[in-house]
Design an enzyme around this catalytic site. Sequence first.
Site, PDB file in Angstrom:
ATOM      1  N   GLY A 157       9.340  35.514 -99.940  1.00 48.20           N
ATOM      2  CA  GLY A 157       9.663  34.324-100.726  1.00 48.20           C
ATOM      3  C   GLY A 157      10.778  33.499-100.123  1.00 48.20           C
TER       4      GLY A 157
ATOM      5  N   HIS B 259       7.426  29.659 -93.028  1.00 45.99           N
ATOM      6  CA  HIS B 259       6.373  30.354 -93.786  1.00 45.99           C
ATOM      7  C   HIS B 259       5.157  29.441 -93.945  1.00 45.99           C
ATOM      8  CE1 HIS B 259      10.092  32.268 -95.621  1.00 45.99           C
ATOM      9  NE2 HIS B 259       9.434  33.307 -95.131  1.00 45.99           N
TER      10      HIS B 259
END
Length: 285
Positions: free
Chosen positions: A31, A37
């Site tokens: 996260g 990402h």
Amino acid sequence: MLIIKTIQEYRNQLVKTKKEHATIGFAPTMGALHEGHLSLIRRSKEVNSLSVCSIFVNPTQFNDPKDFEKYPQTIEADIALLVKEKCDILFLPDVKEMYPDGMGNTGKIDFGFSAKTLEGEFRPGHFDGMAQIVEKLLLAVMPDNLYMGQKDFQQAMIVSLLIKKRKLPIHLEVCPIKREKSGLAMSSRNTRLNANDLLIAAELYKTLKAVKSQIKKEQITSTAQAEAAAQKRLQKFNSIKLEYFSWRKVTTLKPIAATPLSEQSVLLIAAWIGGVRLIDNVLID
Ligand code: PAF
């Protein structure tokens, strides 16, 4: 985007849609998502008919409990970013789902020198916990293609060994590092740096580039010289606490005693700035 919290629920979903999906692409994360990402998700979407991202802050890979406590958690923002990227499934398990029998690690794999050096030396137990959760996530998600970032160079290497050792039918693609304008490698941990530390953190990449250019010019021909050059450059910055700077062979992570080299190599750095540990690397062809 579907948000799925259990392995069973994920399996049920796959059974429903399996025929529609030729391949599954997977980007595992903890996260606090950033462009790095998102680039993994974009790459997955280019190649696969189903793209899955996982968010799970894995307790067993934090050798420092304070680092675990302080790890940034921004789930609402992460979900919004994944929806924007049109990620198909977010796998969002909790600790009980991933560690139903507790967090003991009975299936430890011996990755040899690759896991003992550099990060392995400074973060004891980190790679055992990382490999433990990545194996669990791979068995849960059952991807064809796995996407990981080059920033965690040694991590990607260990995951490729994990795939080989466990004979998993999964292809690992290591995606390029995404950088801020300053050159600083994007990392979830950067959010913990103040404005001044952020400026100073850019010195890590500048040092990697400077040493790379000296290697290219054959002014540096060994790991020891590369380390000395980096130390000299970074000692001017009181707030940078260097853990390691090293020049290694890409395939074995062994140091370089002399040039010419017949294989690809990599410069790797780990340093603390403002109480935050940062890592980065550059490849040398
Ligand atoms: O790189 C990370 O974010 C983590 O180490 C990973 C691969 C998601 C395993 O927890």
